[in-house]
Design an enzyme around this catalytic site. Structure first.
Site, PDB file in Angstrom:
ATOM      1  N   ARG A  67       0.819  -1.220   0.000  1.00  0.00           N
ATOM      2  CA  ARG A  67       0.000   0.000   0.000  1.00  0.00           C
ATOM      3  C   ARG A  67       0.859   1.280   0.000  1.00  0.00           C
ATOM      4  O   ARG A  67       0.460   2.308   0.549  1.00  0.00           O
ATOM      5  CB  ARG A  67      -0.965   0.014   1.199  1.00  0.00           C
ATOM      6  CG  ARG A  67      -1.915  -1.174   1.237  1.00  0.00           C
ATOM      7  CD  ARG A  67      -2.841  -1.226   0.029  1.00  0.00           C
ATOM      8  NE  ARG A  67      -3.739  -2.362   0.115  1.00  0.00           N
ATOM      9  CZ  ARG A  67      -3.497  -3.542  -0.487  1.00  0.00           C
ATOM     10  NH1 ARG A  67      -2.409  -3.709  -1.218  1.00  0.00           N
ATOM     11  NH2 ARG A  67      -4.351  -4.534  -0.364  1.00  0.00           N
TER      12      ARG A  67
ATOM     13  N   SER B 157     -11.435  -0.369   2.735  1.00  0.00           N
ATOM     14  CA  SER B 157     -10.804  -0.797   3.987  1.00  0.00           C
ATOM     15  C   SER B 157     -10.177   0.397   4.693  1.00  0.00           C
ATOM     16  O   SER B 157      -9.483   1.198   4.076  1.00  0.00           O
ATOM     17  CB  SER B 157      -9.727  -1.849   3.709  1.00  0.00           C
ATOM     18  OG  SER B 157     -10.301  -3.022   3.166  1.00  0.00           O
TER      19      SER B 157
ATOM     20  N   GLU C 137      -5.272   2.845   6.474  1.00  0.00           N
ATOM     21  CA  GLU C 137      -4.981   2.769   5.048  1.00  0.00           C
ATOM     22  C   GLU C 137      -5.551   3.986   4.329  1.00  0.00           C
ATOM     23  O   GLU C 137      -5.021   4.426   3.315  1.00  0.00           O
ATOM     24  CB  GLU C 137      -5.580   1.482   4.465  1.00  0.00           C
ATOM     25  CG  GLU C 137      -5.316   1.248   3.009  1.00  0.00           C
ATOM     26  CD  GLU C 137      -5.810  -0.110   2.549  1.00  0.00           C
ATOM     27  OE1 GLU C 137      -6.455  -0.189   1.488  1.00  0.00           O
ATOM     28  OE2 GLU C 137      -5.574  -1.104   3.264  1.00  0.00           O
TER      29      GLU C 137
END
Length: 301
Positions: A174, A224, A294
Protein backbone atom coordinates in the site's frame (compact mmCIF):
# COMPACT_ATOMS: atom_id res chain seq x y z
CA UNK A 1 -8.75 33.48 -5.05
CA UNK A 2 -10.91 35.36 -7.57
CA UNK A 3 -7.88 36.30 -9.65
CA UNK A 4 -6.64 32.74 -10.04
CA UNK A 5 -10.20 31.51 -10.67
CA UNK A 6 -10.65 34.04 -13.46
CA UNK A 7 -7.28 33.08 -14.94
CA UNK A 8 -8.15 29.37 -14.89
CA UNK A 9 -11.49 29.98 -16.59
CA UNK A 10 -9.89 32.24 -19.18
CA UNK A 11 -7.38 29.48 -19.96
CA UNK A 12 -10.32 27.09 -20.55
CA UNK A 13 -8.89 24.56 -18.07
CA UNK A 14 -12.12 22.66 -17.53
CA UNK A 15 -14.44 22.73 -14.51
CA UNK A 16 -13.61 25.18 -11.72
CA UNK A 17 -15.43 25.51 -8.39
CA UNK A 18 -14.83 27.77 -5.40
CA UNK A 19 -15.75 26.81 -1.82
CA UNK A 20 -16.95 23.46 -3.13
CA UNK A 21 -17.93 20.88 -0.44
CA UNK A 22 -15.66 17.88 -0.97
CA UNK A 23 -18.40 15.70 0.48
CA UNK A 24 -19.75 15.90 -3.08
CA UNK A 25 -16.55 14.33 -4.39
CA UNK A 26 -15.72 11.55 -1.91
CA UNK A 27 -17.23 8.08 -1.59
CA UNK A 28 -17.66 8.59 2.17
CA UNK A 29 -19.82 11.65 1.39
CA UNK A 30 -17.77 13.51 3.99
CA UNK A 31 -15.54 16.57 3.69
CA UNK A 32 -15.45 20.33 4.13
CA UNK A 33 -15.01 22.81 1.28
CA UNK A 34 -12.06 23.21 -1.04
CA UNK A 35 -11.02 26.83 -1.57
CA UNK A 36 -10.61 25.96 -5.23
CA UNK A 37 -11.50 22.70 -6.97
CA UNK A 38 -10.25 22.18 -10.52
CA UNK A 39 -11.15 19.33 -12.85
CA UNK A 40 -8.86 19.69 -15.91
CA UNK A 41 -10.38 18.64 -19.21
CA UNK A 42 -7.20 16.94 -20.45
CA UNK A 43 -3.50 16.45 -19.79
CA UNK A 44 -2.52 19.76 -21.36
CA UNK A 45 -5.06 21.60 -19.20
CA UNK A 46 -3.67 19.89 -16.09
CA UNK A 47 -0.14 21.05 -16.92
CA UNK A 48 -1.41 24.58 -17.50
CA UNK A 49 -3.41 24.54 -14.26
CA UNK A 50 -0.34 23.56 -12.25
CA UNK A 51 1.69 26.36 -13.85
CA UNK A 52 -1.01 28.89 -12.88
CA UNK A 53 -1.16 27.48 -9.35
CA UNK A 54 2.62 27.82 -8.99
CA UNK A 55 2.53 31.36 -10.36
CA UNK A 56 0.06 32.33 -7.65
CA UNK A 57 2.09 30.42 -5.05
CA UNK A 58 -0.83 28.58 -3.47
CA UNK A 59 -0.71 25.02 -2.05
CA UNK A 60 -2.26 22.22 -4.09
CA UNK A 61 -3.47 18.65 -3.62
CA UNK A 62 -4.85 16.00 -5.94
CA UNK A 63 -7.82 13.62 -5.71
CA UNK A 64 -9.42 11.09 -8.03
CA UNK A 65 -12.85 9.61 -7.36
CA UNK A 66 -12.46 10.30 -3.64
CA UNK A 67 -12.31 6.69 -2.45
CA UNK A 68 -9.82 5.76 0.28
CA UNK A 69 -9.93 9.42 1.33
CA UNK A 70 -11.14 11.25 4.43
CA UNK A 71 -11.35 15.02 4.09
CA UNK A 72 -11.53 16.78 7.45
CA UNK A 73 -14.49 19.01 8.22
CA UNK A 74 -12.54 22.24 7.77
CA UNK A 75 -11.91 21.38 4.13
CA UNK A 76 -8.77 21.93 2.08
CA UNK A 77 -6.90 25.15 1.53
CA UNK A 78 -5.49 26.23 -1.79
CA UNK A 79 -6.26 24.29 -4.96
CA UNK A 80 -7.49 20.70 -5.25
CA UNK A 81 -6.93 19.08 -8.64
CA UNK A 82 -9.51 16.42 -9.46
CA UNK A 83 -8.09 13.94 -11.97
CA UNK A 84 -11.15 12.39 -13.56
CA UNK A 85 -12.77 12.18 -17.00
CA UNK A 86 -10.16 14.42 -18.62
CA UNK A 87 -7.48 11.75 -18.16
CA UNK A 88 -9.53 8.64 -18.84
CA UNK A 89 -8.13 7.30 -22.11
CA UNK A 90 -7.42 3.60 -22.56
CA UNK A 91 -5.32 2.08 -25.36
CA UNK A 92 -4.52 -1.60 -25.91
CA UNK A 93 -1.19 -2.56 -27.47
CA UNK A 94 -1.03 -6.32 -27.69
CA UNK A 95 -0.62 -7.60 -24.13
CA UNK A 96 -0.07 -4.09 -22.80
CA UNK A 97 -2.60 -1.43 -21.93
CA UNK A 98 -1.89 2.31 -21.51
CA UNK A 99 -4.43 4.04 -19.29
CA UNK A 100 -5.04 7.60 -18.14
CA UNK A 101 -4.92 8.33 -14.42
CA UNK A 102 -8.64 9.15 -14.27
CA UNK A 103 -9.76 5.77 -15.63
CA UNK A 104 -11.84 3.59 -13.32
CA UNK A 105 -10.02 0.53 -11.97
CA UNK A 106 -13.22 -1.53 -12.02
CA UNK A 107 -13.86 -0.59 -15.63
CA UNK A 108 -10.24 -1.41 -16.53
CA UNK A 109 -10.56 -4.89 -15.01
CA UNK A 110 -13.72 -5.50 -17.05
CA UNK A 111 -12.29 -4.12 -20.31
CA UNK A 112 -9.04 -6.07 -20.10
CA UNK A 113 -11.07 -9.21 -19.45
CA UNK A 114 -13.13 -8.58 -22.57
CA UNK A 115 -9.86 -8.37 -24.51
CA UNK A 116 -8.86 -11.78 -23.16
CA UNK A 117 -6.04 -10.35 -21.04
CA UNK A 118 -5.46 -11.77 -17.57
CA UNK A 119 -3.69 -10.23 -14.57
CA UNK A 120 -6.13 -7.45 -13.73
CA UNK A 121 -8.88 -9.57 -12.17
CA UNK A 122 -7.91 -8.59 -8.62
CA UNK A 123 -8.82 -4.97 -9.42
CA UNK A 124 -12.46 -5.69 -10.27
CA UNK A 125 -13.58 -4.35 -6.89
CA UNK A 126 -11.17 -1.45 -6.39
CA UNK A 127 -13.44 1.64 -6.52
CA UNK A 128 -10.85 4.30 -7.31
CA UNK A 129 -8.96 5.52 -10.34
CA UNK A 130 -5.73 4.30 -11.91
CA UNK A 131 -3.87 7.31 -10.49
CA UNK A 132 -5.01 6.63 -6.94
CA UNK A 133 -4.27 2.92 -7.35
CA UNK A 134 -0.69 3.69 -8.41
CA UNK A 135 -0.27 6.09 -5.47
CA UNK A 136 -1.46 3.46 -2.97
CA UNK A 137 -0.20 0.33 -4.76
CA UNK A 138 -3.80 -0.82 -4.48
CA UNK A 139 -4.47 -4.51 -4.19
CA UNK A 140 -6.95 -7.25 -3.40
CA UNK A 141 -7.31 -11.04 -3.57
CA UNK A 142 -3.59 -11.62 -3.00
CA UNK A 143 -2.33 -9.35 -5.75
CA UNK A 144 -1.58 -5.67 -6.26
CA UNK A 145 -0.60 -3.11 -8.87
CA UNK A 146 3.13 -3.61 -8.46
CA UNK A 147 2.82 -7.05 -10.07
CA UNK A 148 1.50 -5.78 -13.39
CA UNK A 149 2.58 -2.15 -13.82
CA UNK A 150 5.52 -1.51 -16.14
CA UNK A 151 5.80 2.26 -15.87
CA UNK A 152 3.92 5.42 -15.02
CA UNK A 153 4.15 8.97 -16.30
CA UNK A 154 4.32 11.39 -13.37
CA UNK A 155 3.98 15.18 -13.20
CA UNK A 156 6.08 16.27 -10.25
CA UNK A 157 5.58 19.36 -8.10
CA UNK A 158 8.43 21.22 -9.83
CA UNK A 159 6.70 20.83 -13.19
CA UNK A 160 8.97 18.03 -14.43
CA UNK A 161 7.25 15.14 -16.22
CA UNK A 162 9.05 11.81 -15.91
CA UNK A 163 8.30 8.22 -16.89
CA UNK A 164 9.27 5.91 -14.02
CA UNK A 165 9.55 2.15 -14.31
CA UNK A 166 8.27 -0.36 -11.77
CA UNK A 167 11.46 -0.35 -9.72
CA UNK A 168 11.70 3.45 -9.68
CA UNK A 169 8.14 3.69 -8.33
CA UNK A 170 9.40 1.96 -5.14
CA UNK A 171 6.30 -0.10 -4.43
CA UNK A 172 5.67 -1.92 -1.18
CA UNK A 173 2.49 -2.85 0.70
CA UNK A 174 0.00 0.00 0.00
CA UNK A 175 2.94 2.33 -0.62
CA UNK A 176 4.75 3.98 -3.53
CA UNK A 177 7.31 6.69 -4.23
CA UNK A 178 4.43 9.19 -4.56
CA UNK A 179 3.82 9.06 -0.82
CA UNK A 180 7.30 10.50 -0.36
CA UNK A 181 7.65 12.75 -3.40
CA UNK A 182 4.72 14.94 -4.42
CA UNK A 183 3.41 14.34 -7.89
CA UNK A 184 0.42 13.50 -10.07
CA UNK A 185 0.04 10.29 -12.06
CA UNK A 186 -0.81 11.11 -15.67
CA UNK A 187 -0.74 7.66 -17.25
CA UNK A 188 0.21 4.07 -16.43
CA UNK A 189 1.28 1.17 -18.64
CA UNK A 190 0.41 -2.37 -17.57
CA UNK A 191 1.80 -5.67 -18.81
CA UNK A 192 -0.76 -8.48 -18.92
CA UNK A 193 -0.97 -11.95 -20.48
CA UNK A 194 -3.29 -13.75 -22.85
CA UNK A 195 -5.93 -15.71 -20.99
CA UNK A 196 -9.27 -17.41 -21.45
CA UNK A 197 -12.12 -14.88 -21.63
CA UNK A 198 -14.60 -17.20 -19.95
CA UNK A 199 -12.25 -17.95 -17.06
CA UNK A 200 -11.47 -14.27 -16.58
CA UNK A 201 -15.17 -13.37 -16.62
CA UNK A 202 -15.91 -16.15 -14.12
CA UNK A 203 -13.19 -14.89 -11.75
CA UNK A 204 -14.49 -11.31 -11.98
CA UNK A 205 -18.05 -12.49 -11.35
CA UNK A 206 -16.97 -14.59 -8.35
CA UNK A 207 -15.02 -11.69 -6.86
CA UNK A 208 -17.99 -9.38 -7.41
CA UNK A 209 -20.34 -11.80 -5.67
CA UNK A 210 -17.91 -12.16 -2.75
CA UNK A 211 -17.76 -8.37 -2.37
CA UNK A 212 -21.54 -8.08 -2.52
CA UNK A 213 -21.88 -10.57 0.32
CA UNK A 214 -19.00 -9.33 2.48
CA UNK A 215 -18.79 -5.55 2.05
CA UNK A 216 -21.27 -2.74 2.85
CA UNK A 217 -21.46 -1.51 -0.75
CA UNK A 218 -24.95 -0.06 -0.26
CA UNK A 219 -23.69 2.59 2.18
CA UNK A 220 -21.21 5.47 1.78
CA UNK A 221 -17.77 4.20 2.75
CA UNK A 222 -14.16 4.46 1.63
CA UNK A 223 -13.03 0.85 1.40
CA UNK A 224 -10.80 -0.80 3.99
CA UNK A 225 -9.92 1.63 6.77
CA UNK A 226 -6.84 -0.14 8.19
CA UNK A 227 -3.88 -1.90 6.65
CA UNK A 228 -3.69 -5.59 7.49
CA UNK A 229 -1.02 -6.25 10.14
CA UNK A 230 1.59 -8.89 9.23
CA UNK A 231 0.08 -12.36 9.33
CA UNK A 232 -3.41 -11.22 10.27
CA UNK A 233 -6.43 -9.22 9.07
CA UNK A 234 -7.59 -5.94 10.56
CA UNK A 235 -11.22 -6.93 10.11
CA UNK A 236 -10.75 -10.13 12.11
CA UNK A 237 -9.14 -8.23 15.00
CA UNK A 238 -11.83 -5.54 15.06
CA UNK A 239 -14.60 -8.13 15.04
CA UNK A 240 -12.84 -10.20 17.73
CA UNK A 241 -12.70 -7.06 19.89
CA UNK A 242 -16.49 -6.82 19.72
CA UNK A 243 -16.50 -3.58 17.75
CA UNK A 244 -18.64 -4.65 14.83
CA UNK A 245 -21.57 -2.24 14.73
CA UNK A 246 -19.94 0.20 17.19
CA UNK A 247 -21.11 3.71 16.41
CA UNK A 248 -19.99 7.27 17.09
CA UNK A 249 -22.19 10.06 15.74
CA UNK A 250 -23.07 9.23 12.15
CA UNK A 251 -20.10 6.89 11.68
CA UNK A 252 -20.33 3.16 12.36
CA UNK A 253 -18.10 0.11 12.15
CA UNK A 254 -19.87 -1.90 9.47
CA UNK A 255 -21.96 -4.81 10.67
CA UNK A 256 -21.01 -6.62 7.47
CA UNK A 257 -17.23 -6.10 7.39
CA UNK A 258 -15.44 -4.79 10.48
CA UNK A 259 -12.64 -3.09 8.50
CA UNK A 260 -15.16 -0.75 6.91
CA UNK A 261 -16.56 2.38 8.52
CA UNK A 262 -19.85 3.51 7.00
CA UNK A 263 -21.63 6.85 6.96
CA UNK A 264 -25.03 6.15 8.50
CA UNK A 265 -26.16 9.65 7.58
CA UNK A 266 -24.73 13.01 8.58
CA UNK A 267 -21.37 11.60 9.64
CA UNK A 268 -18.54 14.09 9.99
CA UNK A 269 -14.83 13.53 9.58
CA UNK A 270 -14.52 14.12 13.32
CA UNK A 271 -16.91 11.20 13.91
CA UNK A 272 -14.82 8.92 11.71
CA UNK A 273 -11.53 10.00 13.30
CA UNK A 274 -12.93 9.44 16.79
CA UNK A 275 -14.03 5.96 15.75
CA UNK A 276 -10.61 5.23 14.19
CA UNK A 277 -8.88 6.28 17.42
CA UNK A 278 -11.21 4.14 19.53
CA UNK A 279 -10.60 1.10 17.32
CA UNK A 280 -6.82 1.54 17.42
CA UNK A 281 -6.76 1.94 21.20
CA UNK A 282 -9.02 -1.08 21.72
CA UNK A 283 -6.99 -3.36 19.44
CA UNK A 284 -3.75 -2.25 21.06
CA UNK A 285 -5.15 -2.90 24.54
CA UNK A 286 -6.71 -6.28 23.75
CA UNK A 287 -4.19 -7.77 21.33
CA UNK A 288 -1.05 -5.63 21.53
CA UNK A 289 -1.31 -4.87 17.81
CA UNK A 290 -0.85 -1.44 16.26
CA UNK A 291 -3.37 -0.86 13.47
CA UNK A 292 -2.35 1.70 10.86
CA UNK A 293 -4.96 3.50 8.76
CA UNK A 294 -4.98 2.77 5.05
CA UNK A 295 -7.26 5.71 4.23
CA UNK A 296 -5.60 9.06 3.56
CA UNK A 297 -6.62 11.83 5.95
CA UNK A 298 -6.30 15.32 4.49
CA UNK A 299 -7.50 18.86 5.13
CA UNK A 300 -8.10 20.93 8.25
CA UNK A 301 -10.14 20.15 11.33
Amino acid sequence: MKQITDELKQADIGKVWTDEPLANHTTWRIGGPADLLIQPKDKSALLTALKIIHRHDIPWSVIGRGSNLLVRDGGMRGAVLKVAEGLSHCEFRGEEVCVGAGYSMIRLAVETGKMGLTGMEFAGGIPGTVGGAVYMNAGAHGSDLSRIIKEAEILFDDGEVKVLNNEELSFSYRTSLLQRRKGIVLEARFGLRQGDRKEIAATLAANKERRRNSQPLQMPCAGSVFRNPPGDHAGRLIEAAGLKGFRYGGAQVSEIHANFIVNRGGATAADVLTLITHIRCTIKEKFGVDLHPEVLVVGEG
